[in-house]
Design an enzyme around this catalytic site. Structure first.
Site, PDB file in Angstrom:
ATOM      1  N   CYS A  20      -6.598 -26.709  10.030  1.00  0.00           N
ATOM      2  CA  CYS A  20      -5.359 -25.932  10.217  1.00  0.00           C
ATOM      3  C   CYS A  20      -4.452 -26.576  11.264  1.00  0.00           C
ATOM      4  CB  CYS A  20      -5.676 -24.472  10.573  1.00  0.00           C
ATOM      5  SG  CYS A  20      -5.967 -24.165  12.322  1.00  0.00           S
ATOM      6  N   ASP A  37      -7.905  -7.182   2.037  1.00  0.00           N
ATOM      7  CA  ASP A  37      -6.877  -7.237   3.069  1.00  0.00           C
ATOM      8  C   ASP A  37      -7.453  -6.619   4.326  1.00  0.00           C
ATOM      9  OD1 ASP A  37      -6.603  -4.331   2.027  1.00  0.00           O
ATOM     10  OD2 ASP A  37      -5.454  -4.363   3.883  1.00  0.00           O
ATOM     11  N   ASP A  61       0.858  -1.179   0.000  1.00  0.00           N
ATOM     12  CA  ASP A  61       0.000   0.000   0.000  1.00  0.00           C
ATOM     13  C   ASP A  61       0.901   1.238   0.000  1.00  0.00           C
ATOM     14  OD1 ASP A  61      -2.222   1.492  -0.101  1.00  0.00           O
ATOM     15  OD2 ASP A  61      -3.006   0.950   1.874  1.00  0.00           O
ATOM     16  N   HIS A  74      -5.121 -20.018  13.174  1.00  0.00           N
ATOM     17  CA  HIS A  74      -6.486 -20.483  12.934  1.00  0.00           C
ATOM     18  C   HIS A  74      -7.331 -19.437  12.187  1.00  0.00           C
ATOM     19  CE1 HIS A  74     -10.460 -22.138  13.264  1.00  0.00           C
ATOM     20  NE2 HIS A  74     -10.839 -20.969  13.749  1.00  0.00           N
ATOM     21  N   CYS A 109      -5.811 -26.413  14.835  1.00  0.00           N
ATOM     22  CA  CYS A 109      -6.934 -27.303  15.134  1.00  0.00           C
ATOM     23  C   CYS A 109      -6.515 -28.775  15.103  1.00  0.00           C
ATOM     24  CB  CYS A 109      -8.090 -27.041  14.170  1.00  0.00           C
ATOM     25  SG  CYS A 109      -8.860 -25.444  14.479  1.00  0.00           S
ATOM     26  N   CYS A 151     -12.130 -27.564  10.958  1.00  0.00           N
ATOM     27  CA  CYS A 151     -10.967 -26.846  10.429  1.00  0.00           C
ATOM     28  C   CYS A 151      -9.763 -27.779  10.367  1.00  0.00           C
ATOM     29  CB  CYS A 151     -10.666 -25.639  11.315  1.00  0.00           C
ATOM     30  SG  CYS A 151      -9.244 -24.683  10.761  1.00  0.00           S
TER      31      CYS A 151
HETATM   32 ZN   LIG Z   1      -8.223 -24.098  12.721  1.00  0.00          ZN
END
Ligand SMILES: [Zn+2]
Length: 389
Positions: A304, A264, A91, A333, A307, A302
């Site tokens: 990720c 963003d 930016d 997460h 998780c 999830c």
């Molecule tokens: Zn997660």
């Protein structure tokens, strides 16, 4: 050039596309994690890549103030300095001209900042700002623009648009090659006439994509949706549309429905550090005592790293104890949640059933305050011209 942005599918106003820069392909709609200080707070490059991110955002004003453009060049540019082999959008500092307004003088030929760190004067001019971004190796550059506060007089807004247009032309002429992309920024707040004026001018210039700026500074949601919808008429179809500063799941879903491709926001990582975690049902506050004994991940759906490896009980404990690991687990997460949400949305656009997904998602996703949720839902339905059932 023609392969830079290739639309794969459209569904209503929504699109899914491939954006290619330096042989790196980004599928849109996409969310860009924010690395203002060349760091996505508490995460390293490996963790970002592990989630799936290939495009992040930094800020040339902050990079110029610290560590400095020449300093970064000594280290081979921003990518090498932070060990990031993906893409970076920078930016321009225009937003800081608004957010740091008490330290800023806006002149005809640029913005004079008094550094927020040491008070030193930094004169940002449009051509130099492009040069700084090229120097540090930015992949998508934003031109210097004027971003005015809500409630500015129409005369001031029109003057700002004129100046921003002049700066845009100077920015384009300052480019040394086409290898870094340059997007134009459409301003005008929620005034649809001014948006149109700004868009007509900017889209006449040879930009690689277009951004809507100044749309996340606390305005009315309904106005925001109407302004978003105007983008479909005002912006060319074959170039990416970037809505700056949007990052809550419900806003992302709506904005994509209204035709935007890129986003963003610091929100996902900022709220993560406050213990607020995204789930499909809304945000979960990990400080809540009810999570003390939950031997399950933050979100059972999830995939990720957080998780897969940690229980809610453990994350609750970390936050209660102010352990740094908690902030990292939570940030991973929340960013993974948005990455997966974007993937899911791309799939639904491909299958041409995105509008059903939007209804389902918004019905299930509770925004923090039920009253606000209800208001937003009503406005959303009204804006879509549907019945309230
Ligand atoms: Zn997660």
């Amino acid at each position: 050039m023609e392969d830079f942005f290739k639309i794969l599918n459209t569904d209503g106003n929504s699109r899914t596309a491939i954006m290619s820069i330096n042989n790196i392909e980004i599928q849109t709609p996409c969310f860009m994690p924010v690395a203002t200080q060349a760091s996505v707070k508490s995460l390293d490059s490996f963790e970002l890549k592990e989630i799936g991110y290939k495009l992040i955002l930094s800020n040339i004003y902050h990079m110029a103030v610290r560590p400095g453009i020449n300093y970064l060049n000594k280290f081979g540019g921003i990518h090498k300095f932070m060990n990031w082999d993906g893409l970076i959008l920078t930016d321009s500092g225009g937003f800081q001209g608004y957010s740091l307004a008490h330290r800023v003088k806006i002149k005809d030929d640029g913005i004079v900042f008094q550094s927020h760190l040491d008070g030193k004067e930094i004169y940002f001019k449009p051509k130099e700002v492009v040069k700084y971004q090229e120097d540090i190796g930015s992949n998508i550059m934003m031109p210097l623009d004027i971003c005015l506060p809500k409630g500015s007089s129409e005369k001031k807004l029109i003057d700002a648009l004129e100046t921003t247009y002049e700066w845009a032309k100077q920015s384009i002429s300052a480019r040394s090659s086409n290898s870094s992309k340059l997007f134009g920024i459409i301003q005008g707040g929620n005034n649809l006439e001014l948006r149109e004026l700004s868009a007509n001018k900017m889209t006449g210039l040879n930009f690689d994509g277009f951004a809507y700026g100044g749309l996340s500074v606390g305005e009315d949601k309904e106005l925001m949706i109407n302004t978003q919808l105007s983008a479909n008429k005002l912006l060319p179809e074959n170039k990416p549309r970037y809505l700056m500063g949007i990052g809550s799941p419900e806003d992302l879903v709506r904005s994509i429905y209204n035709g935007f491709d890129m986003f963003d926001c610091v929100l996902p990582t900022r709220i993560a550090r406050n213990g607020s975690l995204f789930t499909k049902n809304g945000r979960l506050n990990v400080f809540n005592a009810k999570y003390k004994d939950i031997d399950k991940p933050i979100d059972t759906n999830c995939n990720c790293y957080s998780c897969k490896n940690y229980s809610l009980a453990y994350v609750h404990h970390l936050f209660k104890s102010k352990e740094l690991l908690g902030y990292r687990i939570a940030s991973i997460h929340n960013l993974a949640f948005l990455y997966n949400l974007m993937n899911e949305i791309q799939q639904h656009i491909t299958n041409s059933d995105f509008s059903g997904f939007v209804d389902e998602f918004l019905a299930k996703y509770k925004v923090s305050d039920p009253k606000i949720q209800q208001e937003q839902k009503f406005k959303w339905i009204k804006s879509q011209g549907r019945n309230t059932n």
